[in-house]
Design a protein around this motif. Structure first.
Motif, PDB file in Angstrom:
ATOM      1  N   HIS A 129       0.853  -1.258   0.142  1.00  0.00           N
ATOM      2  CA  HIS A 129       0.013  -0.068  -0.041  1.00  0.00           C
ATOM      3  C   HIS A 129       0.957   1.196  -0.024  1.00  0.00           C
ATOM      4  CE1 HIS A 129      -3.483   2.371   0.857  1.00  0.00           C
ATOM      5  NE2 HIS A 129      -2.761   3.051   1.729  1.00  0.00           N
ATOM      6  N   LYS A 130       1.788   1.292   0.971  1.00  0.00           N
ATOM      7  CA  LYS A 130       2.514   2.562   1.275  1.00  0.00           C
ATOM      8  C   LYS A 130       3.341   2.871  -0.042  1.00  0.00           C
ATOM      9  CE  LYS A 130       3.613   5.765   4.408  1.00  0.00           C
ATOM     10  NZ  LYS A 130       2.705   6.545   4.825  1.00  0.00           N
ATOM     11  N   PHE A 131       3.878   1.882  -0.835  1.00  0.00           N
ATOM     12  CA  PHE A 131       4.905   2.064  -2.332  1.00  0.00           C
ATOM     13  C   PHE A 131       3.744   2.225  -3.048  1.00  0.00           C
ATOM     14  CE2 PHE A 131       6.722  -1.352   0.627  1.00  0.00           C
ATOM     15  CZ  PHE A 131       7.814  -0.683   0.924  1.00  0.00           C
ATOM     16  N   ILE A 132       2.550   1.818  -3.073  1.00  0.00           N
ATOM     17  CA  ILE A 132       1.848   2.131  -4.476  1.00  0.00           C
ATOM     18  C   ILE A 132       1.166   3.568  -4.326  1.00  0.00           C
ATOM     19  CG2 ILE A 132      -0.274   1.661  -5.631  1.00  0.00           C
ATOM     20  CD1 ILE A 132       0.259  -1.480  -4.747  1.00  0.00           C
ATOM     21  N   MET A 133       0.889   4.115  -3.058  1.00  0.00           N
ATOM     22  CA  MET A 133       0.345   5.381  -2.816  1.00  0.00           C
ATOM     23  C   MET A 133       1.242   6.231  -2.800  1.00  0.00           C
ATOM     24  SD  MET A 133      -2.810   5.032  -2.425  1.00  0.00           S
ATOM     25  CE  MET A 133      -3.314   6.608  -2.186  1.00  0.00           C
ATOM     26  N   MET A 134       2.650   5.746  -2.439  1.00  0.00           N
ATOM     27  CA  MET A 134       3.769   6.983  -2.764  1.00  0.00           C
ATOM     28  C   MET A 134       3.933   7.345  -4.094  1.00  0.00           C
ATOM     29  SD  MET A 134       4.791   8.427   0.193  1.00  0.00           S
ATOM     30  CE  MET A 134       3.680   8.496   1.129  1.00  0.00           C
ATOM     31  N   TRP A 135       3.850   6.108  -4.837  1.00  0.00           N
ATOM     32  CA  TRP A 135       4.147   6.280  -6.411  1.00  0.00           C
ATOM     33  C   TRP A 135       3.202   6.954  -7.063  1.00  0.00           C
ATOM     34  CZ3 TRP A 135       1.262   4.577 -10.518  1.00  0.00           C
ATOM     35  CH2 TRP A 135       1.582   4.751 -11.744  1.00  0.00           C
ATOM     36  N   LEU A 136       1.821   6.697  -6.545  1.00  0.00           N
ATOM     37  CA  LEU A 136       0.858   7.572  -7.227  1.00  0.00           C
ATOM     38  C   LEU A 136       0.883   9.069  -6.915  1.00  0.00           C
ATOM     39  CD1 LEU A 136      -2.015   7.068  -8.751  1.00  0.00           C
ATOM     40  CD2 LEU A 136      -3.059   6.805  -6.415  1.00  0.00           C
ATOM     41  N   LEU A 137       1.049   9.268  -5.618  1.00  0.00           N
ATOM     42  CA  LEU A 137       0.919  10.589  -5.042  1.00  0.00           C
ATOM     43  C   LEU A 137       2.320  11.590  -5.409  1.00  0.00           C
ATOM     44  CD1 LEU A 137      -0.719  10.385  -1.594  1.00  0.00           C
ATOM     45  CD2 LEU A 137      -1.508  11.465  -3.509  1.00  0.00           C
ATOM     46  N   PHE A 138       3.275  10.659  -5.122  1.00  0.00           N
ATOM     47  CA  PHE A 138       4.897  11.503  -5.324  1.00  0.00           C
ATOM     48  C   PHE A 138       5.354  11.354  -6.763  1.00  0.00           C
ATOM     49  CE2 PHE A 138       3.723  11.765  -0.820  1.00  0.00           C
ATOM     50  CZ  PHE A 138       4.399  13.025  -0.500  1.00  0.00           C
ATOM     51  N   GLY A 139       5.112  10.068  -7.358  1.00  0.00           N
ATOM     52  CA  GLY A 139       5.915   9.890  -8.548  1.00  0.00           C
ATOM     53  C   GLY A 139       7.020   8.877  -8.219  1.00  0.00           C
ATOM     54  N   LYS A 140       7.679   8.479  -9.252  1.00  0.00           N
ATOM     55  CA  LYS A 140       8.701   7.417  -9.121  1.00  0.00           C
ATOM     56  C   LYS A 140      10.043   7.920  -8.534  1.00  0.00           C
ATOM     57  CE  LYS A 140      10.940   7.576 -13.685  1.00  0.00           C
ATOM     58  NZ  LYS A 140      10.516   8.933 -13.994  1.00  0.00           N
ATOM     59  N   GLU A 141      10.112   9.339  -8.351  1.00  0.00           N
ATOM     60  CA  GLU A 141      11.195   9.609  -7.619  1.00  0.00           C
ATOM     61  C   GLU A 141      11.139   9.451  -6.148  1.00  0.00           C
ATOM     62  OE1 GLU A 141       9.391  11.676  -9.740  1.00  0.00           O
ATOM     63  OE2 GLU A 141      10.623  12.374 -11.170  1.00  0.00           O
ATOM     64  N   VAL A 142      10.071   9.287  -5.571  1.00  0.00           N
ATOM     65  CA  VAL A 142       9.921   9.048  -4.145  1.00  0.00           C
ATOM     66  C   VAL A 142      10.671   7.447  -3.944  1.00  0.00           C
ATOM     67  CG1 VAL A 142       7.984   7.238  -3.962  1.00  0.00           C
ATOM     68  CG2 VAL A 142       8.263   8.997  -2.093  1.00  0.00           C
ATOM     69  N   TYR A 143      10.745   6.652  -4.758  1.00  0.00           N
ATOM     70  CA  TYR A 143      11.767   5.363  -4.456  1.00  0.00           C
ATOM     71  C   TYR A 143      13.333   5.800  -4.117  1.00  0.00           C
ATOM     72  CZ  TYR A 143       7.573   2.930  -5.849  1.00  0.00           C
ATOM     73  OH  TYR A 143       6.277   2.664  -6.043  1.00  0.00           O
ATOM     74  N   GLU A 144      13.726   6.847  -5.098  1.00  0.00           N
ATOM     75  CA  GLU A 144      15.136   7.168  -4.776  1.00  0.00           C
ATOM     76  C   GLU A 144      15.178   7.905  -3.421  1.00  0.00           C
ATOM     77  OE1 GLU A 144      17.056   9.793  -7.838  1.00  0.00           O
ATOM     78  OE2 GLU A 144      15.438   9.104  -9.226  1.00  0.00           O
ATOM     79  N   VAL A 145      14.094   8.593  -2.930  1.00  0.00           N
ATOM     80  CA  VAL A 145      14.266   9.100  -1.584  1.00  0.00           C
ATOM     81  C   VAL A 145      14.251   7.981  -0.632  1.00  0.00           C
ATOM     82  CG1 VAL A 145      13.058  10.154  -0.037  1.00  0.00           C
ATOM     83  CG2 VAL A 145      13.156  11.099  -2.108  1.00  0.00           C
ATOM     84  N   TYR A 146      13.516   6.999  -0.585  1.00  0.00           N
ATOM     85  CA  TYR A 146      13.593   5.618   0.250  1.00  0.00           C
ATOM     86  C   TYR A 146      14.874   5.270   0.074  1.00  0.00           C
ATOM     87  CZ  TYR A 146       8.767   6.352   1.385  1.00  0.00           C
ATOM     88  OH  TYR A 146       7.358   6.763   1.834  1.00  0.00           O
ATOM     89  N   MET A 147      15.097   4.897  -1.060  1.00  0.00           N
ATOM     90  CA  MET A 147      16.616   3.823  -1.388  1.00  0.00           C
ATOM     91  C   MET A 147      17.632   4.507  -0.678  1.00  0.00           C
ATOM     92  SD  MET A 147      15.971   1.148  -2.332  1.00  0.00           S
ATOM     93  CE  MET A 147      17.441   0.599  -2.791  1.00  0.00           C
ATOM     94  N   GLY A 148      17.616   6.151  -0.639  1.00  0.00           N
ATOM     95  CA  GLY A 148      18.779   6.804  -0.342  1.00  0.00           C
ATOM     96  C   GLY A 148      18.680   6.829   1.246  1.00  0.00           C
ATOM     97  N   MET A 149      17.282   6.807   1.845  1.00  0.00           N
ATOM     98  CA  MET A 149      17.286   6.916   3.124  1.00  0.00           C
ATOM     99  C   MET A 149      17.898   5.245   3.831  1.00  0.00           C
ATOM    100  SD  MET A 149      13.652   8.535   3.581  1.00  0.00           S
ATOM    101  CE  MET A 149      13.271   8.034   5.542  1.00  0.00           C
TER     102      MET A 149
END
Lengths: 199, 241
Positions: A129-149
């Motif tokens: 859920h969190k991953f899908i909603m974050m992609w939907l709301l923030f776009g694929k760049e949010v994965y870069e933020v998570y991976m970086g964190m």
């Protein structure tokens, strides 16, 4: 999907119970837990309770589509609640009820193992859920933020990044176990409710 | 519950410009455009959504007062310059990335556009209209179920409170907590289902037929057509730009 008046009233009641839990317990927990704990703690507890209520509903309305209808009723109640619309819980309720319905399709009539399977399948959504909603709301760049964190956190704690992957897999298994337990409990509790009503 | 009824009345009194179809289209278009619009183009999507909300459903703008949303905006804006892109600027001794800052800003604007469009849809479309939209998807009787659930909600909440207090006063949560929790859920469900029998009797006495559509049928308006045309045109231009 055609339901009798009694079945529709039962669907409404189970939708109202799930909705009431979301509006009272859910709102309370969203206040006491920090925003980042939403999906991982509050979401898991609320989804487990939702699975129990909706699957007990299936015992009382043993027809295809009843769990999905309970989920839609809950989502509508949640949508018009005082707190205003929040996309996350709405999508979660609808997705979980849809997955429960899909899980129940594997058995022709309500059976304990199909309830366990449906519950586990429904709560698996909670992990994605969190991953899908974050992609939907923030776009694929949010994965870069998570991976970086994750990478920075791992280097700060001086642990290997693979430990983070292991934790993620563990979180998925916790969800599957919680869903299966919810399905198991729903089967037993539904029978207890039926026995109490027959008294 | 009073809030629900109050809002339903307000919807009835308000002059209807767009129908539920119009608002549904607007919500869908805003989500699709926010996903497809790359980089700075998302400013136009948020701008359009803000203008629509300000003109046709101002209550949705209260979204900006929600602290959880403000927390996420702040967190994204603060974190993205550290973790996205090459660090090419130093500020107060911190190495930051310009690319990361802009990426974070576009992410925030995109999230705001979708959340605002959802707020407009949920606020402008009443409970019964929402149920009718679902009934169009062959979910017959959903309108009736939503109506019953809306009326049952205070009763269910009361049953929950009474059952919880009864269990607590008997010291139920001091030991065997899981067993107590199970008993509480059983009491809530059984109590609510018993009340449901009265509703079934009342509906059957009035010869209620769930197969028949409830309430006035949903009709599109001319404004919906104009909205669909304008949004489709602007959306295509924005994505192709």
């Amino acid at each position: 999907m055609k339901f009798s008046v009694r079945e529709l009233v039962y669907i409404a009641i189970f939708g109202a119970i799930w909705g009431a839990l979301e509006l009272t317990l859910g709102s309370y927990m969203h206040v006491i837990f920090p925003p980042l704990g939403d999906t991982f703690v509050v979401g898991l507890i609320m989804a487990s309770l939702g699975v129990v209520v909706a699957l007990i509903g299936r015992l009382f309305v043993p027809r295809k589509g009843s769990v999905l209808m309970i989920g839609i009723v809950t989502a509508i109640l949640k949508m018009v609640s005082i707190g205003g619309v929040k996309l996350g819980p709405l999508v979660a309720i609808l997705a979980e009820s849809l997955l429960m319905e899909v899980g129940l399709l594997v058995a022709r009539k309500p059976m304990r193992w199909s309830f366990i399977f449906a519950g586990a399948l429904a709560i698996t959504w909670n992990f994605f859920h969190k991953f899908i909603m974050m992609w939907l709301l923030f776009g694929k760049e949010v994965y870069e933020v998570y991976m970086g964190m994750v990478q920075q956190g791992a280097s700060m704690l001086r642990v290997d990044v693979s430990y983070a992957a292991a934790i993620i897999v563990l979180l998925l298994f916790i969800r599957i176990a919680a869903g299966a337990l919810g399905g198991w409990a729903a089967w037993d509790l539904g029978r207890v409710v039926r026995g109490r009503l027959a008294r | 519950m009073a809030v629900l009824h109050g809002r339903a009345l307000m919807m009835g009194d308000r002059r209807i410009i767009f129908s539920s179809y119009g608002y549904l289209f607007f919500f869908g278009a805003a989500v699709v455009m926010a996903i497809l619009a790359t980089g700075a183009k998302v400013v136009f999507v948020l701008g359009g959504t803000l203008i629509f909300a300000a003109l046709f459903h101002r209550e949705a703008l209260r979204l900006f007062l929600r602290w959880q949303l403000l927390f996420f905006i702040l967190l994204t804006l603060l974190l993205s310059p550290f973790v996205i892109g090459q660090k090419d600027i130093a500020l107060w001794g911190l190495n930051l990335s310009r690319e990361g800052f802009w990426a974070g800003l576009w992410m925030v604007l995109r999230a705001l556009s979708i959340a605002l469009a959802a707020g407009v849809f949920a606020g402008a479309v009443s409970v019964s209209q929402m149920a009718q939209l679902f009934e169009r998807l062959r979910l017959k009787g959903l309108g009736f179920a939503v109506g019953v659930a809306t009326n049952m909600l205070p009763t269910v909440q009361e049953t929950m409170e009474t059952s919880y207090n009864a269990v607590r006063l008997r010291g139920g949560f001091r030991r065997h907590r899981l067993e107590t929790l199970k008993l509480l859920l059983v009491a809530i469900i059984a109590g609510s289902l018993r009340r449901g029998d009265d509703i079934v009797s009342a509906a059957e006495a009035r010869a209620f037929d769930p197969a028949r559509s409830q309430g006035p049928a949903l009709h599109g308006t001319r404004a919906d057509v104009v909205l669909m045309g304008v949004v489709s045109l602007l959306g295509t231009v924005l994505v192709m730009m």
